[in-house]
Design a protein around this motif. Structure first.
Motif, mmCIF file in Angstrom:
data_model
loop_
_atom_site.group_PDB
_atom_site.id
_atom_site.type_symbol
_atom_site.label_atom_id
_atom_site.label_comp_id
_atom_site.label_asym_id
_atom_site.label_seq_id
_atom_site.Cartn_x
_atom_site.Cartn_y
_atom_site.Cartn_z
ATOM 1 N N GLN A 14 0.851 -1.221 0.000
ATOM 2 C CA GLN A 14 0.000 0.000 0.000
ATOM 3 C C GLN A 14 0.868 1.246 0.000
ATOM 4 N N ASP A 30 7.238 7.982 4.024
ATOM 5 C CA ASP A 30 6.697 7.542 2.734
ATOM 6 C C ASP A 30 7.229 8.502 1.660
ATOM 7 N N ASP A 32 7.261 10.244 -1.629
ATOM 8 C CA ASP A 32 6.068 10.485 -2.448
ATOM 9 C C ASP A 32 6.380 11.414 -3.617
ATOM 10 N N TYR A 76 -4.371 15.464 0.339
ATOM 11 C CA TYR A 76 -4.018 14.519 -0.722
ATOM 12 C C TYR A 76 -5.277 14.050 -1.446
ATOM 13 N N ASP A 78 -6.510 11.280 -1.804
ATOM 14 C CA ASP A 78 -7.325 10.232 -1.139
ATOM 15 C C ASP A 78 -8.104 10.799 0.036
ATOM 16 N N ALA A 112 -6.824 8.952 8.611
ATOM 17 C CA ALA A 112 -6.304 7.922 7.686
ATOM 18 C C ALA A 112 -4.823 7.667 7.942
ATOM 19 N N PHE A 113 -4.098 8.721 8.327
ATOM 20 C CA PHE A 113 -2.661 8.541 8.598
ATOM 21 C C PHE A 113 -2.454 7.904 9.973
ATOM 22 N N GLU A 116 -2.150 4.350 10.178
ATOM 23 C CA GLU A 116 -0.971 3.748 9.523
ATOM 24 C C GLU A 116 0.192 3.848 10.495
ATOM 25 N N LEU A 122 5.705 12.004 5.412
ATOM 26 C CA LEU A 122 6.004 11.909 3.987
ATOM 27 C C LEU A 122 7.227 12.722 3.622
ATOM 28 N N ASP A 216 3.816 8.317 -9.606
ATOM 29 C CA ASP A 216 3.528 8.705 -8.235
ATOM 30 C C ASP A 216 3.774 7.559 -7.256
ATOM 31 N N THR A 219 1.141 6.842 -4.384
ATOM 32 C CA THR A 219 -0.200 6.300 -4.647
ATOM 33 C C THR A 219 -0.068 4.792 -4.819
HETATM 34 N N1 LIG Z 1 -0.058 10.333 -2.319
HETATM 35 C C1 LIG Z 1 0.126 10.972 -1.028
HETATM 36 C C2 LIG Z 1 -0.346 10.145 0.112
HETATM 37 C C3 LIG Z 1 0.499 9.255 0.701
HETATM 38 C C4 LIG Z 1 0.042 8.509 1.784
HETATM 39 C C5 LIG Z 1 -1.258 8.718 2.195
HETATM 40 C C6 LIG Z 1 -1.760 7.988 3.343
HETATM 41 C C7 LIG Z 1 -3.019 8.088 3.874
HETATM 42 C C8 LIG Z 1 -3.012 7.237 4.937
HETATM 43 C C9 LIG Z 1 -1.749 6.678 5.020
HETATM 44 O O1 LIG Z 1 -0.961 7.129 4.017
HETATM 45 N N2 LIG Z 1 -2.094 9.569 1.594
HETATM 46 C C10 LIG Z 1 -1.639 10.266 0.556
#
Ligand SMILES: NCc1ccc(-c2ccco2)nc1
Length: 325
Positions: A14, A30, A32, A76, A78, A112-113, A116, A122, A216, A219
């Motif tokens: 992921q 991460d 990116d 972002y 998402d 959402a972060f 994780e 990032l 990317d 993603t």
């Molecule tokens: N493309 C940028 C990005 C990277 C990670 C995340 C993300 C969300 C939850 C965990 O990680 N969201 C967007």
């Protein structure tokens, strides 16, 4: 200077996380290529939101300098996001050192972060023109160190279900087979944006059609024009668009066709097995190829990138290069 840092995939590939030292403190970030902010979990966040993460404590860094007039906020595609304040500090990636890098310390991070738990922030590798710091925009780690690198480039070597690497300043020819084919990059949106020129599904014939795309690493999936996605899943028995899941699903026991993207005049193949992304239920799996509706371009995310060795060439004529790994 030049250097290599390892990346390690999270579940289902992921995301891919790399150890980075910020002010002498090691965090897993991460990398990116779809954004341009280096932001980290920090001691400035509510304690509850820090739980499970490594965090940056600017007060315990001997090299941090507060940029008190600056702040940042990022959203972002998402729907996730974060915001906070800014320090300058020493950042080390592999053996590459930025002595005074803008480190965006989070005061708030979206849910959402938070869940994780291995992801401590990032490291943006898009173009600094889309960095969100205000009132004084900052440079990405790559832009900060670019002039000190042997070559103004970095490479991404993402693997399926195994550690890979990012290299800064050189191309390691042992990491790919055959030749690297390049596509011109249009930097006007601050992204590694290029035009793919066609596609094929499995052993089918090549369809010549241009589609605006970005490379990317941040993603997870491969997002393509709806007609290409329909042509792909039209070759999969039992594939369906499941609005409750927000995309195409396939039977988990499918023998999926490869997807071939034509970029830089060459064929770049994603094995069909990479397109069985993750289980949703006992029998239903989420497809690794999805429609790019609402995004504005196609996104060559990790499902594609982990089949390739990718060169991000930040010279005066930026370009992206792809080779089979
Ligand atoms: N493309 C940028 C990005 C990277 C990670 C995340 C993300 C969300 C939850 C965990 O990680 N969201 C967007």
């Amino acid at each position: 200077q030049q250097g290599e840092v390892s990346n390690t995939p999270e579940a289902h590939d992921q995301s891919y996380l790399c150890p980075v030292t910020v002010g002498g403190q090691t965090l897993n970030l991460d990398f990116d290529t779809g954004s341009a902010d280096l932001w980290v979990y920090s001691t400035l966040m509510p304690t509850s939101e820090q739980r499970g993460h490594s965090v940056y404590n600017p007060d315990s860094s001997s090299s941090s300098n507060a940029q008190s007039d600056n702040s940042w906020t990022i959203q972002y595609s998402d729907g996730s996001g974060a915001s906070g304040t800014v320090y300058a500090d020493k950042v080390v990636v592999g053996s590459v050192t930025a002595t005074s890098q803008a480190v965006e310390a989070a005061t708030s991070v979206s849910s959402a972060f938070i869940k994780e738990t291995h992801n401590d922030g990032l490291l943006g590798l898009a173009f600094s023109s889309i960095n969100t710091v205000q009132p004084t925009q900052q440079t990405t780690f790559f832009d900060t160190v670019k002039s000190t690198l042997a070559k103004p480039l970095f490479t991404a070597h993402l693997k399926k279900g195994a550690p890979g690497s990012y290299d800064f300043g050189y191309i390691d020819t042992s990491k790919y087979t055959g030749s690297i084919t390049y596509a011109h990059v249009d930097t006007s949106n601050g992204l590694w944006e290029f035009t793919a020129s066609g596609y094929a599904v499995g052993s089918g014939s090549t369809v010549a059609t241009p589609y605006d795309s970005i490379a990317d690493t941040g993603t997870s999936l491969l997002y393509l024009p709806t007609e290409i996605v329909a042509a792909y899943y039209g070759e999969v028995n039992g594939a369906m668009y499941d609005s409750s899941q927000g995309g195409y699903t396939v039977p988990c026991d499918s023998n999926l066709p490869d997807f071939v993207a034509i970029i830089g005049g060459s064929r770049h193949t994603v094995p069909g097995s990479y397109i069985n992304y993750a289980p949703i239920s006992e029998t239903s799996c989420f497809g690794g190829i999805q429609a790019n509706d609402g995004i504005g371009h196609s996104v060559f995310g990790d499902v594609f990138l982990k089949s390739q060795f990718v060169v991000f060439d930040g010279s005066n004529s930026p370009r992206v290069g792809f080779a089979k790994q």
